[in-house]
Motif scaffolding. Structure first.
Motif, PDB file in Angstrom:
ATOM      1  N   LYS A 176       0.827  -1.214   0.000  1.00 24.38           N
ATOM      2  CA  LYS A 176       0.000   0.000   0.000  1.00 24.38           C
ATOM      3  C   LYS A 176       0.856   1.258   0.000  1.00 24.38           C
ATOM      4  O   LYS A 176       0.478   2.282  -0.559  1.00 24.38           O
ATOM      5  CB  LYS A 176      -0.961   0.003   1.174  1.00 24.38           C
ATOM      6  N   ASN A 177       2.049   1.183   0.629  1.00 20.54           N
ATOM      7  CA  ASN A 177       2.912   2.355   0.637  1.00 20.54           C
ATOM      8  C   ASN A 177       3.547   2.595  -0.732  1.00 20.54           C
ATOM      9  O   ASN A 177       3.762   3.727  -1.134  1.00 20.54           O
ATOM     10  CB  ASN A 177       3.994   2.205   1.698  1.00 20.54           C
ATOM     11  N   ILE A 178       3.875   1.523  -1.442  1.00 19.30           N
ATOM     12  CA  ILE A 178       4.369   1.642  -2.814  1.00 19.30           C
ATOM     13  C   ILE A 178       3.315   2.353  -3.663  1.00 19.30           C
ATOM     14  O   ILE A 178       3.619   3.244  -4.459  1.00 19.30           O
ATOM     15  CB  ILE A 178       4.681   0.250  -3.420  1.00 19.30           C
ATOM     16  N   GLU A 179       2.055   1.976  -3.481  1.00 22.90           N
ATOM     17  CA  GLU A 179       0.977   2.581  -4.264  1.00 22.90           C
ATOM     18  C   GLU A 179       0.872   4.085  -3.976  1.00 22.90           C
ATOM     19  O   GLU A 179       0.665   4.898  -4.898  1.00 22.90           O
ATOM     20  CB  GLU A 179      -0.347   1.885  -3.948  1.00 22.90           C
ATOM     21  N   LYS A 180       1.031   4.467  -2.720  1.00 25.83           N
ATOM     22  CA  LYS A 180       0.976   5.885  -2.374  1.00 25.83           C
ATOM     23  C   LYS A 180       2.112   6.659  -3.041  1.00 25.83           C
ATOM     24  O   LYS A 180       1.933   7.786  -3.507  1.00 25.83           O
ATOM     25  CB  LYS A 180       1.049   6.063  -0.857  1.00 25.83           C
ATOM     26  N   LEU A 181       3.293   6.026  -3.067  1.00 27.10           N
ATOM     27  CA  LEU A 181       4.430   6.694  -3.683  1.00 27.10           C
ATOM     28  C   LEU A 181       4.231   6.866  -5.184  1.00 27.10           C
ATOM     29  O   LEU A 181       4.591   7.897  -5.760  1.00 27.10           O
ATOM     30  CB  LEU A 181       5.714   5.903  -3.402  1.00 27.10           C
ATOM     31  N   VAL A 182       3.666   5.839  -5.821  1.00 28.05           N
ATOM     32  CA  VAL A 182       3.405   5.939  -7.259  1.00 28.05           C
ATOM     33  C   VAL A 182       2.381   7.030  -7.528  1.00 28.05           C
ATOM     34  O   VAL A 182       2.529   7.834  -8.462  1.00 28.05           O
ATOM     35  CB  VAL A 182       2.927   4.594  -7.828  1.00 28.05           C
ATOM     36  N   ASP A 183       1.346   7.095  -6.702  1.00 27.41           N
ATOM     37  CA  ASP A 183       0.348   8.162  -6.870  1.00 27.41           C
ATOM     38  C   ASP A 183       0.980   9.538  -6.705  1.00 27.41           C
ATOM     39  O   ASP A 183       0.663  10.485  -7.434  1.00 27.41           O
ATOM     40  CB  ASP A 183      -0.772   7.987  -5.835  1.00 27.41           C
ATOM     41  N   LEU A 184       1.910   9.650  -5.739  1.00 28.08           N
ATOM     42  CA  LEU A 184       2.590  10.923  -5.529  1.00 28.08           C
ATOM     43  C   LEU A 184       3.428  11.297  -6.749  1.00 28.08           C
ATOM     44  O   LEU A 184       3.444  12.450  -7.188  1.00 28.08           O
ATOM     45  CB  LEU A 184       3.476  10.839  -4.290  1.00 28.08           C
ATOM     46  N   LEU A 185       4.107  10.312  -7.321  1.00 31.79           N
ATOM     47  CA  LEU A 185       4.903  10.567  -8.521  1.00 31.79           C
ATOM     48  C   LEU A 185       4.032  11.042  -9.677  1.00 31.79           C
ATOM     49  O   LEU A 185       4.426  11.923 -10.447  1.00 31.79           O
ATOM     50  CB  LEU A 185       5.663   9.290  -8.928  1.00 31.79           C
ATOM     51  N   LEU A 186       2.852  10.460  -9.800  1.00 33.82           N
ATOM     52  CA  LEU A 186       1.947  10.875 -10.882  1.00 33.82           C
ATOM     53  C   LEU A 186       1.470  12.311 -10.681  1.00 33.82           C
ATOM     54  O   LEU A 186       1.277  13.050 -11.645  1.00 33.82           O
ATOM     55  CB  LEU A 186       0.755   9.931 -10.975  1.00 33.82           C
ATOM     56  N   GLU A 187       1.289  12.728  -9.425  1.00 36.79           N
ATOM     57  CA  GLU A 187       0.919  14.119  -9.164  1.00 36.79           C
ATOM     58  C   GLU A 187       2.037  15.064  -9.583  1.00 36.79           C
ATOM     59  O   GLU A 187       1.807  16.115 -10.194  1.00 36.79           O
ATOM     60  CB  GLU A 187       0.617  14.311  -7.668  1.00 36.79           C
ATOM     61  N   VAL A 188       3.270  14.682  -9.235  1.00 40.96           N
ATOM     62  CA  VAL A 188       4.411  15.495  -9.635  1.00 40.96           C
ATOM     63  C   VAL A 188       4.498  15.567 -11.152  1.00 40.96           C
ATOM     64  O   VAL A 188       4.764  16.628 -11.735  1.00 40.96           O
ATOM     65  CB  VAL A 188       5.725  14.920  -9.047  1.00 40.96           C
ATOM     66  N   ARG A 189       4.262  14.429 -11.810  1.00 43.08           N
ATOM     67  CA  ARG A 189       4.313  14.377 -13.283  1.00 43.08           C
ATOM     68  C   ARG A 189       3.256  15.279 -13.905  1.00 43.08           C
ATOM     69  O   ARG A 189       3.521  16.000 -14.872  1.00 43.08           O
ATOM     70  CB  ARG A 189       4.123  12.937 -13.751  1.00 43.08           C
ATOM     71  N   GLU A 190       2.045  15.283 -13.351  1.00 45.29           N
ATOM     72  CA  GLU A 190       0.972  16.125 -13.894  1.00 45.29           C
ATOM     73  C   GLU A 190       1.314  17.612 -13.742  1.00 45.29           C
ATOM     74  O   GLU A 190       1.088  18.410 -14.647  1.00 45.29           O
ATOM     75  CB  GLU A 190      -0.359  15.820 -13.189  1.00 45.29           C
ATOM     76  N   ASN A 191       1.880  17.983 -12.601  1.00 51.35           N
ATOM     77  CA  ASN A 191       2.276  19.385 -12.400  1.00 51.35           C
ATOM     78  C   ASN A 191       3.373  19.782 -13.383  1.00 51.35           C
ATOM     79  O   ASN A 191       3.381  20.895 -13.916  1.00 51.35           O
ATOM     80  CB  ASN A 191       2.762  19.594 -10.965  1.00 51.35           C
ATOM     81  N   ALA A 192       4.303  18.864 -13.621  1.00 44.20           N
ATOM     82  CA  ALA A 192       5.377  19.150 -14.579  1.00 44.20           C
ATOM     83  C   ALA A 192       4.815  19.312 -15.979  1.00 44.20           C
ATOM     84  O   ALA A 192       5.234  20.189 -16.744  1.00 44.20           O
ATOM     85  CB  ALA A 192       6.412  18.023 -14.547  1.00 44.20           C
ATOM     86  N   ARG A 193       3.846  18.484 -16.353  1.00 45.14           N
ATOM     87  CA  ARG A 193       3.232  18.577 -17.689  1.00 45.14           C
ATOM     88  C   ARG A 193       2.491  19.895 -17.859  1.00 45.14           C
ATOM     89  O   ARG A 193       2.540  20.513 -18.934  1.00 45.14           O
ATOM     90  CB  ARG A 193       2.263  17.399 -17.902  1.00 45.14           C
ATOM     91  N   LYS A 194       1.813  20.344 -16.810  1.00 43.48           N
ATOM     92  CA  LYS A 194       1.095  21.619 -16.889  1.00 43.48           C
ATOM     93  C   LYS A 194       2.061  22.769 -17.149  1.00 43.48           C
ATOM     94  O   LYS A 194       1.718  23.739 -17.816  1.00 43.48           O
ATOM     95  CB  LYS A 194       0.325  21.873 -15.591  1.00 43.48           C
TER      96      LYS A 194
END
Length: 501
Positions: free
Chosen positions: A450-468
């Motif tokens: 479950k912690n791995i999943e949280k980290l992946v979700d966090l990475l996707l948030e960072v990726r979305e901000n970078a794309r914006k």
């Protein structure tokens, strides 16, 4: 379809027929550089940037001239208050204004003549006007005699009798009629001045545009443009000056840009709602601002507001997601032409979607640069492409390259997909990314699922901000890092999702 332009002069849409085959000569009234560029300036110059881009897309050789008014009452007053030379002051703001418009992603005109550098040409045109009987000197000032020019009012629809009823001669003016306007102004203490046949002085405002446009483009030229507020008296006076002096038609097509409002109110100093470009770019990505602007027709008044910008931001993400998907499927290879015979029936279905997109887009812009309709056509293409790609995940790479090329070429007309020159403020996100990557790699085997999943979700948030913020390198690196440790990223219409391989 033939390109049609609404001509303010005729008050109707007309087929565009250039003065010289294959060429477009365009003059747009530029800024009076006494303060920073604001969103109203951006609105006008963005609109003409899109217009210029479409002419280029159609294969025309475009010459675009935009003047710089660097000698003016407001400039002189501001420079005197600061205790500096007026031309030094205006040069500073010329640099600042053009730099801000650069950062917004508005391409520069081909030529930027300055009023101060064109004084001899203005004197010459003024002399021609006097010689033809339309101008007169009075006490060191020179005026244009409006009532002698029989076509005065042709652009704005103003009638001389109506103008006379409200006209007054102001104190200090030496003109014969209250309708007459200044071609040359006698020097006053504390003002920059130049020598002339009528003594020391400086040019009137209207004469500079008549002079510069005819000097750099010849007469007649194709398009004269500016904000709707310039139609009268500025553009009316330009026509009178140029045609009185030369006996030639001045410009064939007159285009005027609808004035922008801020949250439903006119932008003005008295209301305190003037929004400078540089301040706007602190909060919003330049491409978001441009997409917002292009969703209003150039002749209509856009209302600049937070909700509209947020909607433009959401729409821009959808467009970029399709672009990235096509880049991935085509190995980022753009195809300009495609042999239909090489495609199977299912692929021909998508080819028709692409070709219909191009046809409908061109039809929209050909109708007096109907950019809102063109944006609608792009979103329709995004929707159809996403549905088709979901149903056909292993699509022909060449076909995807053709779709990508079409999307980028047409998007470029609306100023999409160009790199930002605003310094991206993603340093904190990059630091965060590096920390998260180290955590993922270090604890991949030991950390709970479950912690791995949280980290992946966090990475996707960072990726979305970078794309914006168009930090594509960071976004691509996140995808690659996750792929290497066993997580596949899929960009969908509703946003990115991940799954374990």
């Amino acid at each position: 379809m033939t390109l049609k332009i609404y001509n303010t002069l005729s008050r109707k849409k007309e087929d565009f027929i250039p003065v010289e085959k294959g060429k477009v000569k365009m003059y747009v009234c530029g800024m009076t550089v006494y303060s920073d560029a604001h969103i109203g300036h951006a609105r006008t110059y963005f609109a003409f940037d899109v217009i210029r881009r479409y002419f280029e897309y159609k294969g025309y050789n475009v010459t675009y001239v935009q003047n710089i008014t660097d000698v003016d009452d407001k400039i002189i007053a501001a420079a005197n208050q600061e205790g500096v030379d007026a031309l030094e002051y205006s040069q500073r703001f010329t640099d600042r204004c053009l730099s801000d418009l650069d950062k917004l992603g508005i391409r520069r005109a081909d030529i930027y003549p300055k009023a101060s550098e064109t004084i001899p040409d203005m004197i010459k045109l003024t002399q021609q006007i006097i010689e033809k009987g339309y101008g007169y000197e009075s006490g060191g000032d020179v005026y244009f005699s409006v009532e002698k020019f029989k076509d005065y009012g042709v652009l704005s629809g103003q009638k001389l009798d109506d103008l006379k009823s409200g006209a007054r001669i102001q104190p200090g003016e030496n003109k014969s009629s209250p309708l007459d306007f200044a071609l040359w102004k006698k020097a006053k203490p504390g003002e920059p001045s130049w020598n002339s046949p009528w003594g020391e002085g400086r040019p009137g405002w209207h004469i500079e545009c008549s002079t510069m446009s005819s000097k750099y483009l010849g007469l007649p030229f194709d398009i004269h443009g500016g904000g709707m507020d310039l139609r009268f008296p500025h553009h009316e006076n330009e026509i009178a000056q140029a045609e009185a002096a030369t006996g030639k038609v001045f410009a064939k097509y007159w285009m005027h840009i609808g004035l922008l409002t801020i949250n439903g109110e006119k932008m003005s100093k008295s209301l305190g709602n003037i929004t400078n470009v540089k301040d706007l770019l602190v909060k919003w990505d330049p491409e978001v601002i441009r997409l917002f602007l292009v969703q209003t027709h150039y002749r209509s008044p856009p209302d600049f507001n937070e909700k509209g910008l947020k909607n433009a931001e959401k729409g821009l993400i959808r467009i970029h997601r399709l672009k990235e998907k096509l880049e991935s499927l085509s190995n980022d290879t753009i195809i300009d032409k495609l042999d239909e015979k090489s495609l199977n029936p299912e692929e021909k279905t998508y080819l028709k979607i692409i070709d219909d997109f191009k046809t409908e887009f061109e039809t929209a812009i050909d109708d007096d640069f109907n950019t809102p309709q063109a944006v609608s056509v792009i979103f329709e293409f995004v929707n159809k492409s996403n549905r088709y790609l979901e149903e056909h995940p292993n699509l022909n790479k060449m076909l995807c390259g053709y779709a990508l090329g079409s999307l980028k070429k047409l998007g470029n007309i609306l100023t999409l997909f160009q790199p930002s020159i605003v310094k991206s403020e993603v340093s904190d996100e990059k630091i965060l990314l590096e920390k998260v990557q180290r955590i993922v790699h270090k604890y991949q085997e030991d950390i709970k699922e479950k912690n791995i999943e949280k980290l992946v979700d966090l990475l996707l948030e960072v990726r979305e901000n970078a794309r914006k913020k168009k930090d594509w390198d960071t976004a691509d690196n996140i995808r690659k890092e996750l792929d290497e440790i066993g997580f596949e990223i899929q960009d969908t219409i509703d946003g990115p999702v991940w799954r374990k391989k």
